[in-house]
Design an enzyme around this catalytic site. Structure first.
Site, mmCIF file in Angstrom:
data_model
loop_
_atom_site.group_PDB
_atom_site.id
_atom_site.type_symbol
_atom_site.label_atom_id
_atom_site.label_comp_id
_atom_site.label_asym_id
_atom_site.label_seq_id
_atom_site.Cartn_x
_atom_site.Cartn_y
_atom_site.Cartn_z
ATOM 1 N NE ARG A 164 -4.063 -1.896 0.286
ATOM 2 C CZ ARG A 164 -4.068 -3.191 -0.037
ATOM 3 N NH1 ARG A 164 -3.008 -3.733 -0.615
ATOM 4 N NH2 ARG A 164 -5.126 -3.928 0.188
ATOM 5 C CB SER A 247 -8.307 -1.597 4.512
ATOM 6 O OG SER A 247 -8.733 -2.860 4.076
ATOM 7 C CD GLU A 343 -5.282 0.737 2.552
ATOM 8 O OE1 GLU A 343 -6.145 1.038 1.724
ATOM 9 O OE2 GLU A 343 -5.106 -0.421 2.964
HETATM 10 N N1 EPU Z 1 -10.956 -10.393 10.729
HETATM 11 C C1 EPU Z 1 -11.617 -10.452 11.929
HETATM 12 N N2 EPU Z 1 -12.499 -9.465 12.226
HETATM 13 C C2 EPU Z 1 -12.769 -8.449 11.375
HETATM 14 C C3 EPU Z 1 -12.079 -8.382 10.161
HETATM 15 C C4 EPU Z 1 -11.166 -9.368 9.831
HETATM 16 O O1 EPU Z 1 -11.407 -11.356 12.715
HETATM 17 O O2 EPU Z 1 -13.587 -7.603 11.725
HETATM 18 C C5 EPU Z 1 -10.040 -11.472 10.349
HETATM 19 C C6 EPU Z 1 -10.678 -12.309 9.246
HETATM 20 O O3 EPU Z 1 -11.476 -13.329 9.749
HETATM 21 C C7 EPU Z 1 -9.489 -12.853 8.518
HETATM 22 C C8 EPU Z 1 -8.444 -11.775 8.703
HETATM 23 O O4 EPU Z 1 -8.875 -10.940 9.775
HETATM 24 O O5 EPU Z 1 -9.029 -14.025 9.120
HETATM 25 C C9 EPU Z 1 -8.208 -10.956 7.448
HETATM 26 O O6 EPU Z 1 -9.413 -10.350 6.992
HETATM 27 P P1 EPU Z 1 -9.752 -10.186 5.425
HETATM 28 O O7 EPU Z 1 -9.553 -11.466 4.724
HETATM 29 O O8 EPU Z 1 -11.052 -9.497 5.315
HETATM 30 O O9 EPU Z 1 -8.587 -9.244 4.872
HETATM 31 P P2 EPU Z 1 -7.877 -7.961 5.469
HETATM 32 O O10 EPU Z 1 -6.483 -8.301 5.816
HETATM 33 O O11 EPU Z 1 -8.717 -7.374 6.541
HETATM 34 C C10 EPU Z 1 -6.875 -7.128 3.213
HETATM 35 C C11 EPU Z 1 -6.799 -5.823 2.488
HETATM 36 C C12 EPU Z 1 -8.084 -5.570 1.714
HETATM 37 C C13 EPU Z 1 -8.272 -6.705 0.720
HETATM 38 C C14 EPU Z 1 -8.322 -8.036 1.497
HETATM 39 C C15 EPU Z 1 -8.352 -9.216 0.561
HETATM 40 C C16 EPU Z 1 -5.314 -4.388 3.750
HETATM 41 C C17 EPU Z 1 -5.192 -3.226 4.695
HETATM 42 N N3 EPU Z 1 -6.556 -4.741 3.426
HETATM 43 O O12 EPU Z 1 -7.895 -6.993 4.206
HETATM 44 O O13 EPU Z 1 -7.913 -4.358 0.976
HETATM 45 O O14 EPU Z 1 -9.449 -6.536 -0.033
HETATM 46 O O15 EPU Z 1 -7.129 -8.184 2.309
HETATM 47 O O16 EPU Z 1 -7.119 -9.385 -0.072
HETATM 48 O O17 EPU Z 1 -4.303 -4.923 3.320
HETATM 49 C C18 EPU Z 1 -8.251 -2.009 1.054
HETATM 50 O O18 EPU Z 1 -7.025 -1.893 1.064
HETATM 51 O O19 EPU Z 1 -9.011 -1.002 1.059
HETATM 52 C C19 EPU Z 1 -8.842 -3.340 1.067
HETATM 53 C C20 EPU Z 1 -10.149 -3.539 1.167
#
Ligand code: EPU
Length: 347
Positions: A164, A247, A343
C-alpha cells in the site's frame, strides 16, 4: 481554462464527507494539465490531485487548487508471446477497466475487481487484494511534473512500490532532491503487463472456499472475477450506499518475537508469515478483538462485517472519522503494543 469556485466535494469522495474545493479545474488530457500549469492565474497555486476520491479523508475545505483527473481512454498497446500490454487513462474507473480487460480477452486483473477508485490512483497506493498487487501487473506510467510541466515515464522500480505504498506517497526534499513525488507528479496514463499464458492466482482462503463450494478446480478468469466481486460485496460496504474508504489501516508487520508474545496472550490472533521472516497481523482481527466492530462515535463508525473499515453513518466530518481512528489506535496499542498506521491520505 474554466476554474470552478466553491465546488462541493461530497459526491467526489467515497467517504461522502461534506467539504468544498475553493477552486477546481477538470483536466481531460496531458495538454489540459500543461495549460493549467502555464496559466498566470494558476501556476503559482499549490495543487491537490483528485482521482476517484476513494482513499482520502477530508478534514476541511480544500484550499489548494484541485486538479480533478478526467483523462480517459483504454487500449491494447502491445501483444507479445509473453504478455498483453494494456493502457488506460488515469481518470478511468478502476473496476470498469478491469471488466473491460476481461471482455477483450486480456485476463490478469480479475483478483483486483471491485476496488473503488480510478486507474491513476491505483499505483499511488499499490492497490491489492486476494493475492495480487498492482505491482505484479504493472508495466509503466506517464506523469507530469507539476513544477516544470515536463512529461516523464516511470517503470516499476522507479515507482518504489511497497505494501500500500509507492514513491507517490512520499514527499521529496523541498529543494527538489530526494525520491518522493507526493504532490509533484500527476499520473496521466498507466500501462499493465498481463502475462501469457494466464494462470489463476488462488490460495487465498476466501477463494479456496468458493472453489470448494462450487466444485471448480480450474476456474476461468470470469469465474474468479465473479467470486472476488461476490466476496467483496459480502464483507465490504458499497461507498454508494455507506461512505467509506476501504481498509482504514494497513495490516501491521511485526517480528516473530512480537507475534509469539501476542499468540501467548491471544492464541486466536490471525497472522501470515512473510518471505523476509517478518509476520503480518490482520489489523481487522486486532480491532475486532478490542470490541470495536459495529461501534459508532459521533457520526463515524466501524463497519459491522469488517472491523478494518470505518464508515460514515451520515454527515460525519473528517474530524469525527479521525477521532474514531485515534481511539481505535489507542486501544489496539494499549492491548497489543502495536501502532496501526492509516491507509488513506488525510487531507
Ligand atoms: N478479521 C476479523 N475481524 C474483522 C475483520 C477481519 O477477525 O472484523 C479477520 C478475518 O477473519 C481474517 C483476517 O482478519 O481471518 C483478514 O481479513 P480479510 O480477509 O477481510 O482481509 P484484510 O487483511 O482485513 C486485506 C486488504 C483488503 C483486501 C483483502 C483481501 C489491507 C489493509 N486490506 O484486508 O484491501 O481486499 O485483504 O485481499 O491490506 C483495502 O485496502 O481497502 C482493502 C479492502
Amino acid at each position: 481554462m474554466l476554474v470552478e469556485k466553491n465546488v462541493p466535494l461530497q459526491a467526489l469522495n467515497s467517504f461522502r464527507i461534506i467539504a468544498k474545493a475553493y477552486s477546481l479545474v477538470r483536466v481531460a488530457s496531458q495538454a489540459d494539465v500543461q495549460t493549467a500549469l502555464a496559466s498566470a492565474e494558476l501556476a503559482a497555486q499549490p495543487k491537490f490531485i483528485l482521482g476517484g476520491g476513494s482513499n482520502i479523508v477530508l478534514t476541511g475545505d480544500v484550499k489548494p487548487l484541485v486538479l480533478k483527473i478526467e483523462i480517459m481512454g483504454r487500449r491494447l498497446v502491445q501483444e507479445s508471446a509473453k504478455a498483453f500490454v494494456v493502457e488506460a487513462g488515469a481518470g478511468e474507473n478502476w473496476h470498469n477497466f478491469v471488466e473491460w480487460t476481461l471482455e477483450q480477452g486480456y485476463p490478469g486483473l480479475e483478483n483486483l475487481a471491485l476496488i473503488p477508485g480510478t486507474v491513476g490512483a491505483a499505483p499511488v497506493q499499490n492497490i491489492g487484494a486476494y493475492g495480487v498487487e498492482l505491482q505484479d501487473r504493472f508495466d509503466s506510467l506517464d506523469a507530469i511534473d507539476l513544477q516544470t510541466g515536463r512529461i516523464f515515464t516511470l517503470n516499476a522500480a522507479q515507482c518504489a512500490f511497497g505494501y500500500r505504498d509507492s514513491v507517490f506517497k512520499h514527499a521529496g526534499a523541498s529543494d527538489g532532491s530526494g525520491l518522493g513525488l507526493a504532490g509533484r507528479a500527476l499520473i496521466t496514463q498507466v500501462r499493465f503487463s498481463l502475462p501469457k499464458p494466464w494462470k489463476p492466482v488462488l490460495g487465498y482462503a476466501d477463494l479456496e472456499r468458493k472453489m470448494a463450494e462450487q466444485a471448480v478446480s480450474e476456474p476461468t478468469p470470469q469465474q474468479l472475477f465473479q467470486w472476488v466481486c461476490d466476496i467483496r460485496r459480502a464483507k465490504l460496504p458499497d461507498p454508494n450506499v455507506i461512505g467509506n474508504a476501504g481498509s482504514f489501516f494497513k495490516n501491521p508487520t511485526v517480528t516473530p518475537e512480537q507475534c509469539a508474545d501476542i499468540i501467548a496472550r491471544d492464541p486466536k490472533v490471525v497472522y501470515y508469515p512473510l518471505l523476509d521472516g517478518s509476520i503480518k497481523l490482520a489489523a481487522g482481527w486486532l480491532i475486532d478483538a478490542c470490541g470495536w466492530k459495529g461501534k459508532t462515535v459521533g457520526h463515524a463508525g466501524v463497519y459491522e462485517k469488517q472491523a478494518l473499515v470505518l464508515v460514515n453513518r451520515g454527515d460525519a466530518t473528517g474530524g469525527e472519522v479521525m477521532t474514531l481512528a485515534k481511539a481505535i489506535q489507542t486501544s489496539v496499542y494499549e492491548r497489543f503494543g502495536i501502532r496501526l498506521e492509516p491507509e488513506p491520505v488525510v487531507v
